[in-house]
Structure formats: C-alpha cells, structure tokens
Write a protein that holds these residues in place. Structure first.
Motif, short mmCIF file in Angstrom:
data_model
loop_
_atom_site.label_atom_id
_atom_site.label_comp_id
_atom_site.label_asym_id
_atom_site.label_seq_id
_atom_site.Cartn_x
_atom_site.Cartn_y
_atom_site.Cartn_z
N SER A 4 50.54 83.73 22.79
CA SER A 4 49.30 83.89 22.04
C SER A 4 48.99 82.63 21.21
O SER A 4 47.85 82.16 21.20
N GLU A 5 49.99 82.09 20.54
CA GLU A 5 49.80 80.88 19.74
C GLU A 5 49.44 79.69 20.63
O GLU A 5 48.60 78.87 20.27
N ARG A 6 50.06 79.60 21.79
CA ARG A 6 49.76 78.50 22.71
C ARG A 6 48.34 78.60 23.24
O ARG A 6 47.63 77.59 23.37
N LEU A 7 47.89 79.81 23.53
CA LEU A 7 46.51 80.00 23.99
C LEU A 7 45.52 79.61 22.89
O LEU A 7 44.51 78.97 23.18
N LEU A 25 45.45 87.41 28.13
CA LEU A 25 46.82 87.05 28.53
C LEU A 25 47.38 88.05 29.54
O LEU A 25 48.00 87.65 30.54
N THR A 26 47.15 89.32 29.31
CA THR A 26 47.65 90.36 30.22
C THR A 26 47.03 90.22 31.60
O THR A 26 47.71 90.40 32.62
N GLU A 27 45.74 89.90 31.64
CA GLU A 27 45.06 89.72 32.93
C GLU A 27 45.65 88.55 33.72
O GLU A 27 45.49 88.49 34.93
N ASN A 28 46.33 87.64 33.04
CA ASN A 28 46.93 86.50 33.71
C ASN A 28 48.45 86.57 33.68
O ASN A 28 49.14 85.55 33.63
N SER A 29 48.99 87.79 33.68
CA SER A 29 50.42 88.06 33.81
C SER A 29 51.26 87.49 32.67
O SER A 29 52.38 87.03 32.89
N LEU A 30 50.74 87.52 31.47
CA LEU A 30 51.49 87.05 30.30
C LEU A 30 51.49 88.12 29.23
O LEU A 30 50.55 88.89 29.10
N GLU A 35 57.85 84.37 24.25
CA GLU A 35 57.92 82.96 23.89
C GLU A 35 57.31 82.09 24.99
O GLU A 35 57.55 82.32 26.18
N TYR A 36 56.53 81.11 24.58
CA TYR A 36 55.94 80.16 25.53
C TYR A 36 57.03 79.20 25.99
O TYR A 36 57.75 78.63 25.18
N ILE A 37 57.14 79.03 27.30
CA ILE A 37 58.15 78.14 27.88
C ILE A 37 57.42 76.92 28.44
O ILE A 37 56.84 76.98 29.52
N PRO A 38 57.46 75.79 27.72
CA PRO A 38 56.69 74.62 28.16
C PRO A 38 57.21 73.99 29.46
O PRO A 38 56.46 73.30 30.14
N ARG A 45 50.38 77.31 33.79
CA ARG A 45 49.22 77.62 34.60
C ARG A 45 48.55 78.90 34.12
O ARG A 45 47.32 78.98 34.03
N ASN A 46 49.33 79.92 33.77
CA ASN A 46 48.77 81.19 33.32
C ASN A 46 48.08 81.06 31.95
O ASN A 46 47.07 81.72 31.70
N ILE A 47 48.60 80.19 31.09
CA ILE A 47 47.93 79.93 29.81
C ILE A 47 46.58 79.27 30.08
O ILE A 47 45.55 79.65 29.50
N LEU A 48 46.55 78.28 30.98
CA LEU A 48 45.30 77.59 31.31
C LEU A 48 44.32 78.54 32.00
O LEU A 48 43.11 78.45 31.77
N LYS A 49 44.82 79.45 32.83
CA LYS A 49 43.95 80.44 33.46
C LYS A 49 43.33 81.36 32.42
O LYS A 49 42.16 81.74 32.52
N SER A 50 44.11 81.71 31.40
CA SER A 50 43.59 82.54 30.31
C SER A 50 42.50 81.80 29.55
O SER A 50 41.45 82.37 29.23
N ALA A 51 42.74 80.52 29.26
CA ALA A 51 41.73 79.70 28.57
C ALA A 51 40.47 79.59 29.43
O ALA A 51 39.36 79.66 28.91
N LEU A 52 40.66 79.43 30.73
CA LEU A 52 39.52 79.34 31.64
C LEU A 52 38.71 80.64 31.62
O LEU A 52 37.48 80.61 31.58
#
Length: 115
Positions: A4-7, A25-30, A35-38, A45-52
């Motif tokens: 959530s913080e990374r998004l 986030l849930t819609e993109n399997s997160l 914890e965000y794993i860089p 990719r899933n964080i970027l898909k959520s942002a998209l």
C-alpha cells in the motif's frame, strides 16, 4: 514498506481512501499489508498495474479533462499528459520480465509457433 505504501509512492497527488487502495491492489493479486519486495519483478509489475488502473480511473472522469487556471498558474492539457503517463506505464509493465522466466543473461523467449 507495505504494498500500500509503495503504491502511494507511485500515485502521489491522487487522493484515495484505504478501501479504494485495497481494491486496486487486490485486483492485481496483491495484499495491501504484505511487505513490498523490491527484488521481485512480479511484485513490481503488480504495483505498476495497480497504479495504471488508478490512472485509467482518473482518465474516465470527464470533469477533470478541462484546462484549469488558478492564481496565475495554468494547468492545461491534463488529459494529454495523463494519457502520456498511462502509455509510459504500459510500456514499463511490458518490459519487466517474469520472475519465473528470467534467464541468467536477462533474455527471455517464447515459442510463437508450435506443431
């Protein structure tokens, strides 16, 4: 740092409720509390898909697609700039390799034709 913080880092300036963030986030399997794993390409990719998804939701609001002028500051071409950012994110998402299909030299391939 949580997903959530990374998004929120990726979508600075866009105000969303925690419930809305959880849905994206849930819609993109997160999971928002995980914890965000860089080092994980899949997580990135899933964080970027959520942002998209969030940017596409903003783009679906016609009331925002006008020029603004406030205190001698003009904010024009909002829609055009937003669409450019959406296009950049789509390209970036496509270029991130899968965690499972990453080879030592960084190359990946797929079989286009099969018998």
């Amino acid at each position: 740092m949580t997903n959530s913080e990374r998004l929120l880092m990726e979508i600075k300036g866009i105000d969303l409720t925690p419930d809305e963030i959880n849905i994206y986030l849930t819609e993109n399997s997160l999971n928002s509390t995980d914890e965000y794993i860089p080092t994980s390409n899949t997580n990135k990719r899933n964080i970027l898909k959520s942002a998209l998804s969030i940017l596409e939701s903003v783009a679906n609001q016609p009331a925002l697609m006008k020029d603004y002028k406030q205190d001698d500051i003009s904010i024009s071409q909002f829609h055009e700039n937003l669409q450019n950012r959406i296009d950049q994110l789509e390209i970036k998402i496509r270029q991130i390799p899968d965690d499972a299909n990453t080879y030592q030299d960084g190359a990946s391939f797929f079989m286009m034709f099969a018998n």
